[in-house]
Enzyme design. Sequence first.
Site, PDB file in Angstrom:
ATOM      1  CG  ASP A  42      -2.830   7.997  -1.336  1.00  0.00           C
ATOM      2  OD1 ASP A  42      -2.698   8.383  -0.090  1.00  0.00           O
ATOM      3  OD2 ASP A  42      -2.759   6.714  -1.617  1.00  0.00           O
ATOM      4  NE  ARG A  93       0.255   1.243   3.425  1.00  0.00           N
ATOM      5  CZ  ARG A  93       1.060   1.994   4.091  1.00  0.00           C
ATOM      6  NH1 ARG A  93       2.241   1.588   3.952  1.00  0.00           N
ATOM      7  NH2 ARG A  93       0.875   3.278   3.900  1.00  0.00           N
TER       8      ARG A  93
HETATM    9  O1  MRU Z   1      -4.328   3.073   2.487  1.00  0.00           O
HETATM   10  P1  MRU Z   1      -2.981   3.450   2.346  1.00  0.00           P
HETATM   11  O2  MRU Z   1      -2.229   2.752   3.513  1.00  0.00           O
HETATM   12  O3  MRU Z   1      -2.445   3.076   1.083  1.00  0.00           O
HETATM   13  O4  MRU Z   1      -2.832   5.142   2.424  1.00  0.00           O
HETATM   14  C1  MRU Z   1      -1.531   5.450   2.269  1.00  0.00           C
HETATM   15  C2  MRU Z   1      -1.541   6.991   2.340  1.00  0.00           C
HETATM   16  O5  MRU Z   1      -2.302   7.509   2.846  1.00  0.00           O
HETATM   17  C3  MRU Z   1      -0.011   7.634   2.355  1.00  0.00           C
HETATM   18  O6  MRU Z   1       0.129   8.756   2.932  1.00  0.00           O
HETATM   19  C4  MRU Z   1       0.307   7.936   0.896  1.00  0.00           C
HETATM   20  O7  MRU Z   1       0.008   6.821  -0.137  1.00  0.00           O
HETATM   21  C5  MRU Z   1       1.439   8.596   0.470  1.00  0.00           C
HETATM   22  S1  MRU Z   1       2.738   7.446   0.647  1.00  0.00           S
HETATM   23  C6  MRU Z   1       4.241   7.912   0.486  1.00  0.00           C
END
Ligand code: MRU
Length: 368
Positions: free
Chosen positions: A244, A53
């Site tokens: 994201d 993730r």
């Molecule tokens: O749901 P996730 O764990 O994939 O969410 C990840 C995040 O919100 C991070 O902060 C984002 O992807 C930036 S990662 C460098």
Amino acid sequence: MKIGGTAYRSIWREGEDKSVKIIDQTRLPHEFRIVELATLDDAAHAISTMRVRGAPLIGATAAYGFCLGLLEKTDDHAIHEMSRKLIATRPTAVNLRWAVREMQDLLWPMPEEVRLEAAWQKAALIADEDVAINSVIGDHGVPLIRAAFEKKGGKGPVNILTHCNAGWLATVDWGTALSPIYKAHDAGIPVHVWVDETRPRNQGAHLTAWELGKHGVPHTLIVDNAGGHLMQEGLVDLCITGTDRTTASGDVCNKIGTYLKALAAKDNGIPFYVALPGPTIDWEMDQGVGSIPIERRDSHEVDYVRGLDAAGNVGEVRISPEFTSSANYAFDVTPARLVTGLITERGVAPATKEGLKALYSSSVPVFS
Ligand code: MRU
């Protein structure tokens, strides 16, 4: 980054293997388990279940997903199906779409017989570039942390609040938000990180705390709602989070709860920085609120908490009544007006259309 003296990336191919390896992030911090992905379905499943993730790592895994799919079939229809399957895994991180387009643009014009080898090379390049980009993001972020240290008259550590996990586990290596923190720590600037636990999946408690601890960075885990209080008490010098999806005008979409931290930071006059690599920018989107697709995940993640019990067994416990329904919104949008600056591989920009354009309008390689 190193675990017990051994350097790891979050995804890698060994030699000429017909598979890739990942660290299963659903097992951390209680178990360090390496898992092999051998098929396109393995890659798609790893993304949707969050074994991998974090926006940049989702993109890199999708790129390798094409390689695994091409081991089976190399025709145009198969590439279309691979794209469809990978895009469907998670909707918010734009790096996924970016990586799928990169692979499509490479593969469509090629004769079938050379597609597989070209895909392996491209996926490796995407992974290597991610590492290079994130390292440079760290370099650009260190002066901000140093300035905060000097502002305190060199007294005490710089207290940095972060949300979710935007560390090396969320990328191929280094991380985005945590990269400047690792580099500042390694440069001898005293830092201390407030780690939001980040319900419901607890990426802060499970992943950020783990990776900071493995690198020796002082940190304290806090519940998600503690940040505002700590800011009022003068215990937060700056915030750094990941994103994201960053719109062309500088709105950022990150793990649910980021917006509330940005609001509290604004109210308390605390700088709120967001660190991101170029592929996280959605140049096709201007305003984030109401436009960015916000992932809604299974309510099971809200109803249950996973952890280690007193007997040393990992398991889940239900925390809500059986009759209560729950909603699981996974991301929120922080408007650009709440963001002090965007830390990118091309420098630090104001969170504005002009700021981003000024950094990205030239054609220098994305990681320089
Ligand atoms: O749901 P996730 O764990 O994939 O969410 C990840 C995040 O919100 C991070 O902060 C984002 O992807 C930036 S990662 C460098």
